[in-house]
Design a protein around this motif. Sequence first.
Motif, PDB file in Angstrom:
ATOM      1  N   GLY B  77       0.846  -1.189   0.000  1.00 62.42           N
ATOM      2  CA  GLY B  77       0.000   0.000   0.000  1.00 62.42           C
ATOM      3  C   GLY B  77       0.877   1.233   0.000  1.00 62.42           C
ATOM      4  O   GLY B  77       2.074   1.144   0.279  1.00 62.42           O
ATOM      5  N   PRO B  78       0.277   2.375  -0.310  1.00 61.75           N
ATOM      6  CA  PRO B  78       1.074   3.596  -0.457  1.00 61.75           C
ATOM      7  C   PRO B  78       1.678   4.084   0.850  1.00 61.75           C
ATOM      8  O   PRO B  78       2.577   4.911   0.827  1.00 61.75           O
ATOM      9  N   GLU B  79       1.199   3.575   1.997  1.00 65.81           N
ATOM     10  CA  GLU B  79       1.821   4.013   3.258  1.00 65.81           C
ATOM     11  C   GLU B  79       3.202   3.370   3.407  1.00 65.81           C
ATOM     12  O   GLU B  79       4.018   3.806   4.194  1.00 65.81           O
ATOM     13  N   LEU B 101       0.335  10.309 -11.304  1.00 59.53           N
ATOM     14  CA  LEU B 101      -0.389   9.035 -11.193  1.00 59.53           C
ATOM     15  C   LEU B 101      -0.481   8.612  -9.729  1.00 59.53           C
ATOM     16  O   LEU B 101      -1.554   8.225  -9.245  1.00 59.53           O
ATOM     17  N   ALA B 102       0.673   8.699  -9.041  1.00 57.99           N
ATOM     18  CA  ALA B 102       0.686   8.304  -7.636  1.00 57.99           C
ATOM     19  C   ALA B 102      -0.119   9.282  -6.785  1.00 57.99           C
ATOM     20  O   ALA B 102      -0.937   8.875  -5.949  1.00 57.99           O
ATOM     21  N   ASP B 104      -2.503  11.453  -7.614  1.00 61.99           N
ATOM     22  CA  ASP B 104      -3.948  11.448  -7.885  1.00 61.99           C
ATOM     23  C   ASP B 104      -4.626  10.247  -7.247  1.00 61.99           C
ATOM     24  O   ASP B 104      -5.755  10.332  -6.767  1.00 61.99           O
ATOM     25  N   GLU B 105      -3.922   9.122  -7.257  1.00 64.66           N
ATOM     26  CA  GLU B 105      -4.529   7.922  -6.698  1.00 64.66           C
ATOM     27  C   GLU B 105      -4.575   7.984  -5.173  1.00 64.66           C
ATOM     28  O   GLU B 105      -5.582   7.696  -4.556  1.00 64.66           O
ATOM     29  N   VAL B 106      -3.438   8.357  -4.600  1.00 65.01           N
ATOM     30  CA  VAL B 106      -3.319   8.247  -3.143  1.00 65.01           C
ATOM     31  C   VAL B 106      -3.920   9.462  -2.431  1.00 65.01           C
ATOM     32  O   VAL B 106      -4.551   9.330  -1.397  1.00 65.01           O
ATOM     33  N   ARG B 151       8.272  10.497  -6.686  1.00 67.98           N
ATOM     34  CA  ARG B 151       6.976   9.827  -6.710  1.00 67.98           C
ATOM     35  C   ARG B 151       6.704   9.148  -5.366  1.00 67.98           C
ATOM     36  O   ARG B 151       5.585   9.192  -4.842  1.00 67.98           O
ATOM     37  N   VAL B 155       3.595  10.805  -2.074  1.00 67.55           N
ATOM     38  CA  VAL B 155       2.393  10.236  -1.473  1.00 67.55           C
ATOM     39  C   VAL B 155       2.500  10.239   0.047  1.00 67.55           C
ATOM     40  O   VAL B 155       1.645   9.695   0.737  1.00 67.55           O
TER      41      VAL B 155
END
Lengths: 277, 660
Positions: B77-79, B101-102, B104-106, B151, B155
């Motif tokens: 996961g992004p964390e 991309l990262a 906007d998603e997270v 990137r 996030v």
Amino acid sequence: MAVSYRNGKNNSNPLLKFWQERRGDILPPLVGVLLFLAVWQLIVAIGLIRLPGPYQIWEDQRARNLILYPFYDRGGLDKGLALQTFASLTRVAMGYGLAAVVGIALGILVGLQPLANKMLDPIFQFLRMVAPLAWVPIALVALQQNQPAAIFVIFITSVWPILINTAEGVRQIPQDYINVRRVLRLSTRRFFTKILFPSALPYIFTGLRIAIGLAWLAIIAAEIVMSGIVGIGFFIWDAYQQNYVSEIIVAVFYIGSVGLLLDRGMALLQRWIVPEK
Amino acid sequence: MSSFVVVEQAGKTFPLAGGKEYIALKGIDLEIAKGEYISLIGHSGCGKSTLLNMIAGLDTTTEGVVTLEGQYIRKPGPEKMVVFQNYSLLPWLTVHDNVALAVDEVLGKLPPKEREEVIKHYIHMVGLDHALDKLPTQLSGGMKQRVAIARALAVRPKLLLLDEPFGALDALTRGNLQEKLIAICEETQTTAVMVTHDVDEAVFMSDRIVMLTNGPASNIGGILTVDIPRPRHRLEVIKHPSYYSLRSEILYFLNQQKRVKKLRARKVAVVPRHGLEKVNLELGFVPLTACAPLAIAQEKGFFQKHGLDEVNLVRETSWRGIADGLQYGYLDGAQMPSGMPMWLTLGGLGKNLSTVTALTMTRNGNAITLSRKLYDSGVYSLSDFARYLKETPEKHRMGVVHPASMHNLLLRYWLASGGIDPDRDVELKIIPPAQMVVDLKAGSIDGFCVGEPWNFRAASEGAGFTIATDREIWDGHPGKVLGVREDWAIAYPNTHIALVKAILEACVYCADPNHAQEVAELIARKEFVGTKREYIQLGSSDLNACNLETPMREYAHHLFYGTNINRPSRTEHLWQAAQMARWGDVPFPRNWVEVAERVCQVGVFSTAAREIGLSEITYGKGAIHLFDGATFSADNPIEYLQNLQIERNFTLAEIPLAVR
């Protein structure tokens, strides 16, 4: 005081310039075609085969009409070759379009889900091996009408390379990109648009290019069997029944040319959408 | 320390074809605090990337658990953002769009304008504003990795995981990027775990360095804490006193792992011959004058004479190498500091490795050297030194070669008798013998206690002076002994006797003054000590050898053979056990009678001595008398320990004994 000189070559005729630059690309194929026609004429002249030679075809009134007036339309099945070809192409467009949609969709499914792949792969491999002509009677029985049956034959012939290449393309997405998706927890929509499609696109196009050739081969075969429809396949069959051999040869020339154009068009599209690295 | 990431007994097993399985990682325990920068280092294929992937959630554990803030890590996961070695940028997206991309998603909840600011901010942070609209293919490797870092950071992960982030970059780019990343991590207080195989990178960037052993079943071989203050800058870091010791510690570890791997691959066959169980022996030694008996036994053919046809002498640079060689089994036996058999037996390595000795090879030959600076400040005696330490508040460091060596025990004893606490008033550092003089010259230590030729060399080169020789502290103390593992001694009893016979004969040879010249020339050679011939002093009669200006101290004499010299002594080993327990290094054995009986293989020595016709050499069993007037007898060591003035709280423990 400065005097500006112009390069002498820039002054000459642009047409001449084009010729000078591309001469190497234009001349050899032209010579090749002329040689081919000459050999053909020779073989016919010594009586090795019983076909008309290029000269006889030009002499033949019906054939010359077909060549000179590709767009005539006297109603019914009596149409110029361009119109006949166009009718066949329309069928191809419909069958092929359907095949592209279904093939890419199924290919993505199979490429992403190993279980689906295991389930469906034997079926695909089995169906893929059935020759286009063998589908014709089945299609006619199942769909009862010429037009949908023809479209179905094109669909079933051209769907496999699209499907298999798409699946392969999806499987070949580098693990790095998959990891990016997993780490960012990308939504399916973003994954498809930002990773899957761009990554699998070269493969998908390879599939599409193989499929367009197959579709064009299939339509001729299908139309020959389906009587009473406008199309270049049936035109050939009809001419054969009436022993207009020159007409057949002119039609074959059309078929070959269209096939070539379709492939080149696809290649151009591929180069435009998927630039080579 | 609040644990942010906890790895507990984690393991990873991969199934192999044919129903077998490969254990990649086993029993990994690691706790990471918030804001820490951790490096994982090890040889290729040791599973460091697998461990990183388990923390990232990209790979699952087959055993144990990994948690982040108390939550099990089951999927990525992004964390827990990862920076991959090969950048993993999407080639069809521009620099901006890759980061977008990262983000906007997270950070999708933020309004678009704020997201755009975040993207711009992090691209600016890595200095790529000018490349905003470029495709990755138009960027250099270093720039690509900077995009990947931007990137990852954009996030705002709780944990940053980096898999050999600079592995594919050239040295110059790597250096710049390391500084950049470290500055960003310090600024944003990011917790980071980085896989690397670059030793300097690990030291420069990390708070702690986790060293992984070689697979299969890799685990954590050691964790180093990097005590270099932040913010760090490359040029300052390499000047820090800890830098080179950390660096050499890691290199030592990696080298050790390589040797263990080689050993595993070799599958040494035991070669029995001449009625001996094993004649192919690997014997470890450390380049010191005291290695003379081993060198002579090899060069003069004493090993062959006693049937040991294939003896190979292995030159180790430190005593730690000897201990590890014995531990991992690639050494059959070794020259050891006299305290080491007891130290290993009592658990000096963190586990009880029963080790025995049947021969004391040398006595004396050690001295305490202080740096020239102290001499110039008027330090001529122990009391001067104590006064000097009180007057100068800065930290004073002294070098010893190993916790179990006589140098450590003598130095501590000497300091303590002068009222100096060897742990609080000075700092004792473990340094390989051959590095002492270099460190003394560099000023990173103020003195050392080490065997010859290094005291003599320090004096000869004007770097320091001998303040006390061992003769003044305990004349005739045991120096180096022959140590083997107890299980080895049980498995190869006749080989053990033959080995003692060969070395004992070599000791006799070395002790003969007529051979002094020959012995000195031999051990000065490169394969042994590797120093100038003039530095090798055996039984020197030149009493003025060690001083700076005027004759100040008697020179230390090596004793190789004679009455009271070669036979192992239980009393001495108990004295050393007591000293090691005094400083809290190992517990004192509750069953000390049995332990001393085991460690000192007097029977083997007696048999060997008798068989080569030296039965007349005996040993006086009296108490030990030291320079401060204290005596130590083997009757009641625990009472002795209780009556000491300066000591750490010693512990008692029952030491398990091998069953014969």
